[in-house]
Design an enzyme around this catalytic site. Structure first.
Site, mmCIF file in Angstrom:
data_model
loop_
_atom_site.group_PDB
_atom_site.id
_atom_site.type_symbol
_atom_site.label_atom_id
_atom_site.label_comp_id
_atom_site.label_asym_id
_atom_site.label_seq_id
_atom_site.Cartn_x
_atom_site.Cartn_y
_atom_site.Cartn_z
ATOM 1 N N SER A 46 3.945 -2.420 -12.089
ATOM 2 C CA SER A 46 2.789 -2.184 -12.971
ATOM 3 C C SER A 46 1.962 -3.444 -13.229
ATOM 4 O O SER A 46 1.434 -3.625 -14.329
ATOM 5 C CB SER A 46 3.240 -1.549 -14.293
ATOM 6 O OG SER A 46 3.779 -0.269 -14.051
ATOM 7 N N GLU A 71 11.878 -6.370 -9.358
ATOM 8 C CA GLU A 71 11.104 -5.167 -9.687
ATOM 9 C C GLU A 71 11.970 -4.198 -10.483
ATOM 10 O O GLU A 71 12.686 -3.370 -9.887
ATOM 11 C CB GLU A 71 10.660 -4.456 -8.408
ATOM 12 C CG GLU A 71 9.715 -5.222 -7.543
ATOM 13 C CD GLU A 71 8.783 -4.280 -6.776
ATOM 14 O OE1 GLU A 71 7.584 -4.443 -6.911
ATOM 15 O OE2 GLU A 71 9.279 -3.386 -6.078
ATOM 16 N N TRP A 77 0.820 -1.227 0.000
ATOM 17 C CA TRP A 77 0.000 0.000 0.000
ATOM 18 C C TRP A 77 0.853 1.276 0.000
ATOM 19 O O TRP A 77 0.320 2.367 -0.162
ATOM 20 C CB TRP A 77 -0.946 0.006 1.217
ATOM 21 C CG TRP A 77 -2.103 -0.938 1.108
ATOM 22 C CD1 TRP A 77 -2.424 -1.740 0.043
ATOM 23 C CD2 TRP A 77 -3.131 -1.164 2.096
ATOM 24 N NE1 TRP A 77 -3.570 -2.452 0.309
ATOM 25 C CE2 TRP A 77 -4.031 -2.116 1.567
ATOM 26 C CE3 TRP A 77 -3.363 -0.661 3.374
ATOM 27 C CZ2 TRP A 77 -5.147 -2.570 2.277
ATOM 28 C CZ3 TRP A 77 -4.467 -1.116 4.079
ATOM 29 C CH2 TRP A 77 -5.358 -2.057 3.531
ATOM 30 N N LYS A 78 2.139 1.128 0.260
ATOM 31 C CA LYS A 78 3.040 2.291 0.345
ATOM 32 C C LYS A 78 2.474 3.319 1.344
ATOM 33 O O LYS A 78 1.834 2.932 2.322
ATOM 34 C CB LYS A 78 3.286 2.872 -1.046
ATOM 35 C CG LYS A 78 3.761 1.791 -2.031
ATOM 36 C CD LYS A 78 4.288 2.317 -3.319
ATOM 37 C CE LYS A 78 4.710 1.154 -4.208
ATOM 38 N NZ LYS A 78 5.295 1.587 -5.472
ATOM 39 N N GLY A 96 1.705 -2.682 -6.238
ATOM 40 C CA GLY A 96 1.557 -1.377 -5.599
ATOM 41 C C GLY A 96 0.220 -0.751 -5.962
ATOM 42 O O GLY A 96 -0.815 -1.033 -5.348
ATOM 43 N N HIS A 106 13.114 -2.044 -0.873
ATOM 44 C CA HIS A 106 12.343 -1.496 -1.985
ATOM 45 C C HIS A 106 13.106 -0.323 -2.617
ATOM 46 O O HIS A 106 13.726 0.471 -1.909
ATOM 47 C CB HIS A 106 10.964 -1.040 -1.493
ATOM 48 C CG HIS A 106 10.022 -0.765 -2.621
ATOM 49 N ND1 HIS A 106 10.096 0.382 -3.389
ATOM 50 C CD2 HIS A 106 9.013 -1.509 -3.142
ATOM 51 C CE1 HIS A 106 9.151 0.328 -4.320
ATOM 52 N NE2 HIS A 106 8.483 -0.806 -4.196
HETATM 53 P P1 PGA Z 1 3.359 -0.696 -8.840
HETATM 54 O O1 PGA Z 1 4.390 -0.789 -7.615
HETATM 55 O O2 PGA Z 1 2.561 -1.952 -8.854
HETATM 56 O O3 PGA Z 1 2.544 0.524 -8.540
HETATM 57 O O4 PGA Z 1 4.180 -0.550 -10.098
HETATM 58 C C1 PGA Z 1 5.033 -1.994 -7.324
HETATM 59 C C2 PGA Z 1 5.983 -1.792 -6.184
HETATM 60 O O5 PGA Z 1 6.571 -0.709 -6.063
HETATM 61 O O6 PGA Z 1 6.169 -2.698 -5.361
#
Ligand code: PGA
Length: 241
Positions: free
Chosen positions: A200, A162, A10-11, A221, A97
């Site tokens: 993404s 990632e 969720w950041k 994310g 991350h």
């Molecule tokens: P995103 O982020 O799915 O919005 O690209 C993935 C992440 O940063 O773990």
């Protein structure tokens, strides 16, 4: 035993009310089925961890944190330790991350310390790597590749590939390239290390990554912030397995 791990990151999003709405919204989707086959992990911001833990049993979710302190304990204002998270009932921790590298100058050495602390306190680190040289952060962390008789995710470490260009851009890597990277990572760290893909991912492209042989899950994310979209990803994953 789960075969696939779907992780929501969720950041720095959602307040308490929004998180409650998310969890109730997820409940309404009734993503049922072969719960055994998939572990769904929610990684909220620290203050929302107790809230998510409260819902986790009823919704069949595991709880993760987005980072931990690289210090074990003590006078480190603002930090949260592995031991504290473990005592709450947290199971996974995202480590390394790229946003922490970029905005907080996190280094391989710190990432290495975080992995060691996760392993010491029985948390499963989900270590993000966007380039090969970042695997060094893992290699020197006393991490023992699990024996061949162990099946993931009894593996005590998970890698999330990632690529930087894919994070939050709407431009994911190709499944074929993600598979190549996953295989290369396993060659270095051991066959039984789980590799996730992140960057993404959404409900349209999720299964294309999961169909690759060496990709064991997804780190999501943006698309995890909407419980309907996220449930669609889980549903599509159930249908694959
Ligand atoms: P995103 O982020 O799915 O919005 O690209 C993935 C992440 O940063 O773990």
């Amino acid at each position: 035993m789960p075969k696939i791990l779907i992780v929501a990151n969720w950041k720095e999003n959602l307040d308490k009310k929004e998180a409650e709405e998310w969890l109730e919204g997820y409940r309404k989707q009734e993503v049922e089925g072969k719960k055994q086959a998939i572990e769904v992990v929610i990684c909220p911001p620290f203050p929302l961890i107790p809230l998510v833990l409260g819902y986790s049993k009823g919704l069949g979710l595991a709880t993760g944190a987005q980072t931990i302190s690289h210090f074990e304990k003590g006078a480190y204002t603002g930090e949260v330790s592995a031991e504290q998270l473990k005592s709450l009932g947290v199971k996974y921790v995202i480590v390394g991350h790229s946003e922490l590298r970029e905005h907080f100058g996190e280094t391989n050495k710190q990432i290495n310390q975080k992995i060691k602390l996760c392993l010491k306190y029985g948390l499963i680190p989900i270590v993000c790597v966007s380039e090969f040289n970042q695997i060094e952060a893992v290699r020197f962390s006393n991490f023992q590749p699990p024996g061949s008789n162990l099946k993931p995710p009894t593996s005590n470490l998970i890698i999330a590939y990632e690529p930087l260009f894919a994070i939050g851009s709407g431009q994911p890597d190709t499944p074929a390239n993600a598979q190549k990277m996953a295989l290369a990572i396993k060659k270095i760290l051991g066959e039984n290390v789980w590799v996730l893909y992140g960057g993404s991912v959404n409900s349209q492209n999720a299964t294309s990554f999961l169909q690759e042989k060496d990709i064991h899950g997804l780190l999501i994310g943006g698309a995890s912030l909407n419980p309907i979209e996220f449930s669609q990803i889980i549903q599509a994953t159930y249908e694959l397995h």
